[in-house]
Scaffold this active site. Structure first.
Site, PDB file in Angstrom:
ATOM      1  N   TYR A 107       0.278  -0.734   0.105  1.00  0.00           N
ATOM      2  CA  TYR A 107       0.177  -0.179   0.171  1.00  0.00           C
ATOM      3  C   TYR A 107       0.947   1.608   0.249  1.00  0.00           C
ATOM      4  O   TYR A 107       2.169   1.117   0.468  1.00  0.00           O
ATOM      5  CB  TYR A 107      -0.725   0.139   1.476  1.00  0.00           C
ATOM      6  CG  TYR A 107      -2.152   1.342   1.059  1.00  0.00           C
ATOM      7  CD1 TYR A 107      -2.961   1.179   0.693  1.00  0.00           C
ATOM      8  CD2 TYR A 107      -1.396   2.258   2.497  1.00  0.00           C
ATOM      9  CE1 TYR A 107      -3.505   1.888   0.807  1.00  0.00           C
ATOM     10  CE2 TYR A 107      -1.786   3.079   2.315  1.00  0.00           C
ATOM     11  CZ  TYR A 107      -3.164   3.430   1.329  1.00  0.00           C
ATOM     12  OH  TYR A 107      -3.387   4.440   1.333  1.00  0.00           O
ATOM     13  N   MET A 108       0.042   2.726  -0.784  1.00  0.00           N
ATOM     14  CA  MET A 108       0.886   3.478  -0.793  1.00  0.00           C
ATOM     15  C   MET A 108       0.373   4.995  -0.753  1.00  0.00           C
ATOM     16  O   MET A 108      -0.902   4.488  -0.962  1.00  0.00           O
ATOM     17  CB  MET A 108       1.817   3.646  -1.706  1.00  0.00           C
ATOM     18  CG  MET A 108       2.002   5.249  -2.260  1.00  0.00           C
ATOM     19  SD  MET A 108       3.542   4.985  -3.634  1.00  0.00           S
ATOM     20  CE  MET A 108       2.065   5.120  -4.928  1.00  0.00           C
ATOM     21  N   THR A 132       3.030  11.476   7.357  1.00  0.00           N
ATOM     22  CA  THR A 132       3.527  12.626   6.928  1.00  0.00           C
ATOM     23  C   THR A 132       5.005  12.878   7.075  1.00  0.00           C
ATOM     24  O   THR A 132       4.431  13.738   8.463  1.00  0.00           O
ATOM     25  CB  THR A 132       2.567  12.862   6.307  1.00  0.00           C
ATOM     26  OG1 THR A 132       2.327  11.991   5.063  1.00  0.00           O
ATOM     27  CG2 THR A 132       2.561  14.063   4.695  1.00  0.00           C
ATOM     28  N   ASP A 179       0.144   8.946   0.954  1.00  0.00           N
ATOM     29  CA  ASP A 179       0.721  10.504   0.743  1.00  0.00           C
ATOM     30  C   ASP A 179       2.538  10.593   0.112  1.00  0.00           C
ATOM     31  O   ASP A 179       3.117   9.738   0.467  1.00  0.00           O
ATOM     32  CB  ASP A 179       1.078  11.310   2.139  1.00  0.00           C
ATOM     33  CG  ASP A 179      -0.432  11.456   2.720  1.00  0.00           C
ATOM     34  OD1 ASP A 179      -1.083  10.899   2.025  1.00  0.00           O
ATOM     35  OD2 ASP A 179      -0.365  12.208   3.908  1.00  0.00           O
TER      36      ASP A 179
HETATM   37  N1  DQQ Z   1      -1.737  10.479   5.538  1.00  0.00           N
HETATM   38  C1  DQQ Z   1      -2.877  12.018   5.627  1.00  0.00           C
HETATM   39  C2  DQQ Z   1      -1.847  12.440   6.772  1.00  0.00           C
HETATM   40  C3  DQQ Z   1      -1.037  11.434   7.934  1.00  0.00           C
HETATM   41  C4  DQQ Z   1      -0.830  11.108   6.625  1.00  0.00           C
HETATM   42  C5  DQQ Z   1      -2.726  12.615   4.740  1.00  0.00           C
HETATM   43  C6  DQQ Z   1      -0.539   9.398   7.409  1.00  0.00           C
HETATM   44  O1  DQQ Z   1      -2.477  13.407   7.834  1.00  0.00           O
HETATM   45  O2  DQQ Z   1       0.053  12.146   7.871  1.00  0.00           O
HETATM   46  O3  DQQ Z   1      -3.915  11.955   3.432  1.00  0.00           O
HETATM   47  O4  DQQ Z   1      -0.760   8.255   6.007  1.00  0.00           O
END
Ligand code: DQQ
Length: 550
Positions: free
Chosen positions: A19-20, A82, A22
């Site tokens: 999985y992927m 992120t 951000d």
């Molecule tokens: N994905 C969110 C972010 C968070 C991350 C946005 C977690 O806010 O840090 O898609 O995978």
């Protein structure tokens, strides 16, 4: 499983497996473009979030490196979420500041460093245990509403950074906010009073980005480094991802580094209530400055719209959208242009040209292009002038999402292209324009993606998405579409607006995929003035450790 392999894109960024989400910490470093991304290395669904890592010379062909950081400390055991990467100007250390989740799922910031900054690939990362975590939410901010740190400006005078963190404030009015911190070392961080910006009723802001764009003068056409924040003739784009609705919004305005406040040029076009980066499946976008080509490049991820079970069966989930250059649109003065990076053109192979194809009301015209699974399409449309000048449609308030899509006929639309279409047009993805002339005479042009017939599979979220954009006097309507097996990205009018779709055709695959022009307007003939269709090469993905056999 044949059904699952054809979906894999040929020229979009993808993981080795699993999985992927951000893009995180994208940058150019010692000859290489780095892309880190939110990654579950173990399963094809969100969880165990780590930073995947890949490097490229051209943002298209990738070498996949080992996972950079994994959730293995108390301060990030729920996930290494992120963040951003910064090269320290004084000593060259490469610092990753990321959001860590505790076992209670609380969000706190921690730091990891590149073990060897002289390694251009930055393969190894070490967490800075002595100092972690470096930051917790300030009073008044929810323990699970504090994430995605992103440096926006470096003050060379006092060697401090400013960075932004997204949040929300429900004690106000479900208000989306971004806070500003200063730091010299990414270890000691100080909250500046007030907020960068806030917008009521839109909820949590994720992945906040703020960057300068040249709005006039000699820098036009160039992307700007964050150090150019204070240059003349510069505007500041604030972008945030709305967690409530999973869309990326931006607005153009001005940032004052002294008061650390950003204000929109036009309050009615604010972040979260105004312009979208993209109308479709595109989220958590983030930009970086590419010093080689002096441009600002944006990544955003394109998630799945099939079921979680289908992703597990495939063994992977999500793509990154094609990287885009971002520029201020000097012609309109009110929007940015996002456009596939120029390297994409190097993937173009055989080209088919079509010109002055008249598409009558209620008709389709097939474009015989050969293999139609990996394409770059450029098309310009002209509408019958009499119709455009005289046709009046009552002010219907056309809305891509609720006005019936490509099959619902109006006076001046819809018209455009069907891609990933089967021969009898029972499976297709439509990219179209809809022009409405309101009773006051004003014209409103919409770019829409209609996914409703994109797949005969039944466990898929299908939508019609899109919105309006500016068309200036004398301009033909233009469209660029990238087709890559199960992803379709459309850019209208040089990138004034865009729409991305994940699609899962079951019949319009392999040699059965086709392309058509269509015109469902009742009141106007459409001429496709020039249509160019290129077949696109695939990009390479090599896996670490690199040997001659892979
Ligand atoms: N994905 C969110 C972010 C968070 C991350 C946005 C977690 O806010 O840090 O898609 O995978």
């Amino acid at each position: 499983n044949q059904m699952l392999t054809w979906q894999r894109a040929g020229f979009h960024f993808r993981t080795v497996k699993n999985y992927m989400n951000d893009p995180s910490g994208p940058m150019y470093y010692k000859g290489w473009y780095h892309l880190f991304y939110q990654h579950n290395p173990n399963y094809a669904y969100w969880g165990d979030i780590s930073w995947g890592h890949a490097v490229s010379r051209d943002l298209l062909n990738w070498f996949h490196l080992p996972v950079a950081v994994k959730p293995d400390r108390w301060y990030d055991i729920y996930g290494v979420w992120t963040g951003s990467i910064t090269v320290m100007p004084d000593d060259g250390r490469v610092v990753m500041l990321y959001t860590g989740g505790t076992k209670e799922k609380y969000q706190i910031m921690s730091v990891a460093m590149a073990a060897d900054p002289s390694d251009p690939l930055l393969v190894e990362w070490v967490k800075y245990d002595e100092v972690n975590p470096v930051l917790r939410p300030p009073p008044g901010i929810g323990l699970t509403d504090f994430r995605d740190p992103n440096p926006i400006w470096y003050n060379t005078t006092d060697s401090t950074w400013q960075l932004v963190i997204g949040s929300k404030n429900d004690s106000l009015q479900h208000t989306g906010i971004a806070m500003v911190y200063t730091t010299k070392d990414f270890i000691n961080l100080t909250l500046l009073p007030g907020v960068l910006h806030s917008v009521d009723h839109v909820g949590m802001w994720e992945c906040v980005d703020l960057f300068p764009v040249a709005s006039s003068g000699p820098l036009i056409g160039r992307g700007l480094d964050r150090s150019m924040m204070l240059a003349d003739n510069v505007k500041h784009v604030l972008k945030a991802s709305m967690n409530d609705e999973w869309h990326d919004y931006y607005a153009i305005g001005s940032y004052d580094v002294a008061t650390h406040r950003w204000v929109p040029d036009d309050e009615s076009v604010d972040v979260g209530i105004g312009m979208r980066i993209d109308w479709g499946k595109f989220y958590a976008s983030r930009t970086f400055y590419d010093p080689v080509k002096e441009r600002r490049v944006m990544w955003g991820y394109v998630g799945e719209t099939d079921s979680g079970d289908a992703d597990v069966a495939k063994g992977w989930a999500s793509f990154q959208g094609i990287p885009r250059t971002v520029l201020f649109d000097v012609k309109t003065g009110t929007n940015v242009l996002t456009w596939p990076i120029e390297e994409v053109e190097s993937l173009r192979m055989t080209r088919k040209d079509f010109s002055d194809i008249v598409v009558n009301k209620g008709s389709t015209v097939e474009l015989h292009v050969g293999d139609a699974n990996q394409l770059d399409i450029e098309a310009e449309f002209e509408m019958d002038k009499d119709a455009l000048e005289t046709a009046i449609e009552a002010d219907i308030g056309y809305n891509c999402s609720s006005s019936g899509g490509a099959v619902s006929r109006g006076v001046l639309g819809p018209f455009g292209l069907f891609v990933l279409a089967n021969q009898d047009l029972t499976e297709l993805t439509a990219t179209y324009f809809y022009v409405s002339r309101a009773t006051d005479g004003s014209l409103h042009t919409h770019l829409c993606h209609d996914e409703m017939r994109s797949s005969k599979a039944n466990d898929i979220v299908k939508r019609v998405v899109g919105g309006t954009f500016t068309v200036l006097d004398g301009e033909l309507l233009s469209l660029r579409i990238l087709v890559d097996h199960s992803i379709v990205e459309s850019f209208a009018q040089g990138g004034r607006t865009s729409a991305t779709s994940r699609v899962y055709p079951t019949e319009a695959i392999y040699e059965r995929a086709r392309v058509f022009l269509f015109n469902n307007a009742t009141g106007a003939t459409i001429t496709a003035k020039a249509v160019k269709v290129w077949q696109m090469n695939s990009t390479s993905n090599q896996y670490y450790p690199f040997t001659s056999s892979n």
